[in-house]
Design a protein around this motif. Structure first.
Motif, PDB file in Angstrom:
ATOM      1  N   PRO A  82      -0.249  70.481  -4.674  1.00  0.00           N
ATOM      2  CA  PRO A  82      -0.407  70.658  -2.954  1.00  0.00           C
ATOM      3  C   PRO A  82      -0.769  72.084  -2.680  1.00  0.00           C
ATOM      4  CG  PRO A  82       1.926  70.315  -3.082  1.00  0.00           C
ATOM      5  CD  PRO A  82       1.342  70.248  -4.571  1.00  0.00           C
ATOM      6  N   LYS A  83      -0.294  73.128  -3.245  1.00  0.00           N
ATOM      7  CA  LYS A  83      -0.412  74.299  -2.852  1.00  0.00           C
ATOM      8  C   LYS A  83      -1.792  74.847  -3.399  1.00  0.00           C
ATOM      9  CE  LYS A  83       4.317  76.156  -2.140  1.00  0.00           C
ATOM     10  NZ  LYS A  83       5.117  74.721  -2.028  1.00  0.00           N
ATOM     11  N   THR A  84      -2.232  74.379  -4.574  1.00  0.00           N
ATOM     12  CA  THR A  84      -3.251  74.851  -5.269  1.00  0.00           C
ATOM     13  C   THR A  84      -4.341  74.237  -4.589  1.00  0.00           C
ATOM     14  OG1 THR A  84      -2.198  74.906  -7.321  1.00  0.00           O
ATOM     15  CG2 THR A  84      -4.570  74.778  -7.374  1.00  0.00           C
ATOM     16  N   ASN A  85      -4.305  72.885  -4.235  1.00  0.00           N
ATOM     17  CA  ASN A  85      -5.366  72.152  -3.594  1.00  0.00           C
ATOM     18  C   ASN A  85      -5.581  72.708  -2.006  1.00  0.00           C
ATOM     19  OD1 ASN A  85      -5.208  70.292  -5.394  1.00  0.00           O
ATOM     20  ND2 ASN A  85      -3.933  68.632  -4.625  1.00  0.00           N
ATOM     21  N   GLN A  86      -4.600  73.298  -1.524  1.00  0.00           N
ATOM     22  CA  GLN A  86      -4.885  73.851  -0.148  1.00  0.00           C
ATOM     23  C   GLN A  86      -5.556  75.065  -0.203  1.00  0.00           C
ATOM     24  OE1 GLN A  86      -4.304  72.071   2.698  1.00  0.00           O
ATOM     25  NE2 GLN A  86      -5.674  73.768   3.547  1.00  0.00           N
TER      26      GLN A  86
ATOM     27  N   ARG B 268       2.302  65.524 -12.194  1.00  0.00           N
ATOM     28  CA  ARG B 268       2.752  66.319 -11.123  1.00  0.00           C
ATOM     29  C   ARG B 268       1.587  66.637 -10.140  1.00  0.00           C
ATOM     30  NH1 ARG B 268       5.854  72.156 -11.901  1.00  0.00           N
ATOM     31  NH2 ARG B 268       5.690  72.741  -9.724  1.00  0.00           N
ATOM     32  N   SER B 269       1.544  66.719  -8.727  1.00  0.00           N
ATOM     33  CA  SER B 269       0.508  67.095  -7.872  1.00  0.00           C
ATOM     34  C   SER B 269       0.626  68.527  -7.635  1.00  0.00           C
ATOM     35  CB  SER B 269       0.800  66.246  -6.596  1.00  0.00           C
ATOM     36  OG  SER B 269       2.103  67.015  -5.968  1.00  0.00           O
TER      37      SER B 269
ATOM     38  N   LYS C  94     -11.706  73.748  -8.263  1.00  0.00           N
ATOM     39  CA  LYS C  94     -10.470  73.807  -8.854  1.00  0.00           C
ATOM     40  C   LYS C  94     -10.485  73.512 -10.509  1.00  0.00           C
ATOM     41  CE  LYS C  94      -6.138  71.037  -8.568  1.00  0.00           C
ATOM     42  NZ  LYS C  94      -5.610  69.794  -8.084  1.00  0.00           N
TER      43      LYS C  94
ATOM     44  N   PHE D 259      -8.910  66.029  -7.027  1.00  0.00           N
ATOM     45  CA  PHE D 259      -9.210  65.354  -5.896  1.00  0.00           C
ATOM     46  C   PHE D 259      -9.703  63.931  -6.025  1.00  0.00           C
ATOM     47  CE2 PHE D 259      -9.896  69.791  -4.885  1.00  0.00           C
ATOM     48  CZ  PHE D 259      -8.854  70.013  -4.006  1.00  0.00           C
TER      49      PHE D 259
ATOM     50  N   GLU E  66       2.373  76.024 -10.144  1.00  0.00           N
ATOM     51  CA  GLU E  66       2.019  74.449 -10.108  1.00  0.00           C
ATOM     52  C   GLU E  66       0.879  74.123 -11.133  1.00  0.00           C
ATOM     53  OE1 GLU E  66       1.992  73.089  -5.395  1.00  0.00           O
ATOM     54  OE2 GLU E  66       0.223  73.892  -6.385  1.00  0.00           O
TER      55      GLU E  66
ATOM     56  N   ASN F  24       6.722  57.004  -8.356  1.00  0.00           N
ATOM     57  CA  ASN F  24       6.182  58.341  -8.467  1.00  0.00           C
ATOM     58  C   ASN F  24       6.827  59.188  -9.781  1.00  0.00           C
ATOM     59  OD1 ASN F  24       5.345  57.612  -6.057  1.00  0.00           O
ATOM     60  ND2 ASN F  24       6.922  58.309  -4.785  1.00  0.00           N
TER      61      ASN F  24
END
Length: 679
Positions: free
Chosen positions: A202-206, A199-200, A245, A102, A169, A194
């Motif tokens: 997003p599912k893991t972050n959420q 690679r981002s 994380k 993050f 991810e 980009n």
């Protein structure tokens, strides 16, 4: 045009001169690495660094130049110097900034070792053996292990689509090259399109954010998240999420890679004999057999980690200002130095014969065992080594370098009492500030109950406190034994100083401790190398009678430090008892809570003089004062008055709270030994 050519020639001359005159030019290595780091960068971008560095060591030996500002080593002395000297070795390079979560710096991505030490203290006890071996964590481990072996298809990550997407991810991608672009071109990375950014997830972050935002009462008391969310840590929720994380990703990759290689090796036809030996041990063992009794399982796991360490590549560090001499070569300050586990485990054929062969039986023999363990680098070493190494089964045996006794012990039934105890009671014989002569000016006792300790050193001439400290005792490595000590109470007011010592047993049964720490008798208290000799003392018979004893450590429950910027004062108190010896330490401390530059909370503290009370139990007459010092010494809780409920109920549960003399205390450690019937 002439001036341009002159400029080019001068620049080229300067470039060549630096390559030939730099101290690193004397280090063995390919000729072109004197002038450019392009070669090693190319190996990194093509994912061939590990193999390429290993081949260079095979050709040039234990010290290899990788570039004009980078050197690789394989020797044990180099490992100790780079990763353990001066209290956890050299600072990390900016390479580790790639592992921010993050966009927040975590413990792993913290570069300076002192800042890393502060962050590690927040949650290191969550990875200590006393926490890992609690009923809650063990039940969770057993539940997941049983489910894993019962379902060949795997666990939830393969059966539940949402969980599979998170695993996808985290693992099924190739972001290394893109991350390296940001590392080597930091000023240009904001302008990358980009497709050049890593690679981002997003599912893991959420998922992590959802877990962190759940209410604290719903968290198990032994979990990492519960500790991170405590107000006294000074961490914002997003900082706690970043740490979670980081730990989740680290555990998934390393454990998965290690198990994958282990299973692959055991499945090979030529390794069938090892699979059969392991199966026989596991089938013959009782269901409740402790992990440390499964010697062949330990050998198989250690050999798998030796052959294919989950983090096999170089672990880069910066040489401190002023430079250092490593393996006979002077390396200038700010040079990148490293060792890589893959090569360390293969470069010493006298320690690991036939090093490329998977051969678990090499770990079973006593001959050479000490050298094999010293060269085992899968978890790195020092205070910045793998925090989760206690999750590795061979480390589930309680590490203790002092499970031995010397001489006769008149007050004890026999030496089995000490072997059964996790407590240690010791005194210092001498201290030496290198290179000065050794001396001893104190009457020192240190009582350690599991992972917590109280240490009181009284000046022999003045009968005043020379040093009083208390806190947590954390095992960094086992062979050699390396222990770090937190200072929750410190009469020298050195709460943030690194305190990490390496212990070696001496022929007479004493222990030699070496390390670095602030030297209080020199102006400015500079960090200095020291050597201390420690001797274990017998437990004094207590009120429980011969062969029986109770031991515990309590820390005052000082509450949180508020939700606003400001300061408050607490009377930090530690109470400790080992059988017939009792010690109480108290210090008024000012705790300051303020916002740092990133908007997170920063908690610091300072302390005043320490008050102390020591009492000894005399058979037939009960508890007696040994000494009472300091302004509050007479006010400290005393065994003469007795502690209501001692050893009963919540007293026996670390982390729970008990009341002593009207004040709330947190039980940090408890042990009771009963080897004979009480008369």
């Amino acid at each position: 045009m002439l001036l341009l050519w002159i400029g080019v020639i001068l620049l080229l001359g300067y470039f060549l001169s630096c390559g030939f005159t730099s101290p690193i030019s004397k280090v063995p290595g390919p000729w072109y690495t004197r002038f450019t780091s392009f070669w090693i960068k190319y190996q990194e971008f093509t994912a061939k660094r590990r193999e390429s560095v290993h081949k260079l060591h095979q050709k040039y030996g234990p010290v290899v130049r990788l570039g004009p500002n980078e050197v690789s080593f394989t020797s044990l002395d180099a490992i100790k110097e780079i990763y353990a000297s001066g209290g956890s070795g050299y600072d990390k390079t900016e390479f580790y900034s790639l592992f921010k979560q993050f966009k927040i710096t975590t413990m792993f991505s913290t570069l300076p070792k002192d800042e890393h030490s502060k962050r590690k203290r927040i949650f290191a006890e969550r990875y200590a053996m006393t926490n890992v071996m609690k009923a809650g964590p063990l039940a969770a481990i057993n539940e997941r292990a049983t489910a894993f072996v019962s379902h060949p298809g795997g666990l939830k990550s393969l059966n539940i689509p949402e969980d599979f997407e998170i695993m996808q991810e985290l693992t099924y991608h190739q972001s290394l090259q893109k991350s390296l672009l940001e590392y080597y071109l930091p000023s240009l990375s904001p302008y990358f399109p980009n497709f050049l950014h890593p690679r981002s997830a997003p599912k893991t972050n959420q998922y992590v954010l959802d877990m962190v935002n759940q209410t604290t009462p719903g968290l198990e008391s032994f979990t990492l998240l519960e500790k991170l969310k405590r107000k006294e840590t000074g961490l914002e929720l997003l900082q706690a999420a970043a740490e979670c994380k980081d730990h989740m990703a680290a555990g998934i990759d390393t454990t998965g890679d290690g198990l994958c290689f282990l299973m692959w090796e055991l499945s090979q036809p030529h390794n069938l004999i090892f699979q059969q030996k392991l199966r026989h041990e596991l089938m013959s063992a009782p269901p409740d057999a402790p992990l440390d009794s499964l010697l062949y399982l330990e050998a198989v796991i250690k050999e798998a980690l030796r052959c294919s360490p989950p983090i096999p590549m170089s672990l880069p560090r910066y040489v401190p200002e002023g430079g250092r001499t490593i393996d006979g070569y002077f390396i200038p300050g700010h040079t990148i130095v490293s060792c890589q586990p893959y090569t360390v485990h293969r470069a010493h054929e006298n320690v690991f014969p036939d090093p490329d062969r998977f051969y678990p039986d090499r770990w079973l023999g006593e001959d050479g065992a000490a050298e094999r363990n010293r060269h085992f680098f899968a978890f790195a070493v020092g205070g910045r080594g793998c925090t989760g190494k206690n999750q590795h089964p061979p480390n589930h045996a309680e590490p203790n370098h002092r499970k031995k006794t010397t001489g006769s012990i008149a007050a004890m039934a026999d030496d089995d009492v000490f072997a059964a105890s996790s407590c240690r009671f010791s005194t210092r014989i001498s201290i030496r500030w290198v290179p000065e002569p050794a001396f001893e000016n104190t009457d020192t006792i240190v009582m350690s109950v599991k992972d917590w300790y109280l240490d009181l050193r009284m000046d022999k001439e003045t009968n005043a406190i020379d040093w009083a400290i208390a806190g947590q005792r954390l095992i960094e490595s086992q062979d050699p034994l390396r222990v770090s000590f937190t200072h929750e109470l410190d009469s020298h007011n050195a709460f943030e100083s690194a305190d990490c010592g390496t212990f070696v047993s001496l022929p007479n049964g004493d222990d030699l401790e070496t390390g670095s720490m602030p030297r209080p008798d020199v102006p400015g208290a500079p960090i200095s190398d020291y050597e201390e000799i420690w001797r274990e003392l017998p437990f004094r018979e207590g009120p429980e009678g011969s062969g029986n004893g109770m031991s515990w450590v309590l820390e005052s429950d000082d509450g949180d430090h508020g939700e606003e910027t400001g300061s408050n004062t607490v009377s930090k108190t530690f109470l400790g008892r080992i059988w017939g010896t009792y010690l109480a330490l108290q210090q008024d401390q000012t705790v300051v809570r303020e916002k740092d530059a990133s908007g997170g909370w920063k908690v610091s503290k300072s302390g005043k003089n320490v008050s102390a009370r020591r009492e000894d139990f005399e058979s037939g007459s009960g508890w007696r004062e040994r000494y009472v010092v300091g302004a509050a010494g007479r006010e400290l809780p005393s065994m003469l008055a007795g502690f209501e409920g001692e050893g009963k109920g919540w007293w026996r549960v670390p982390g729970e709270k008990v009341v002593v003399a009207g004040r709330s205390y947190i039980v940090r450690a408890f042990e009771e030994i009963e080897t004979s019937s009480k008369l």
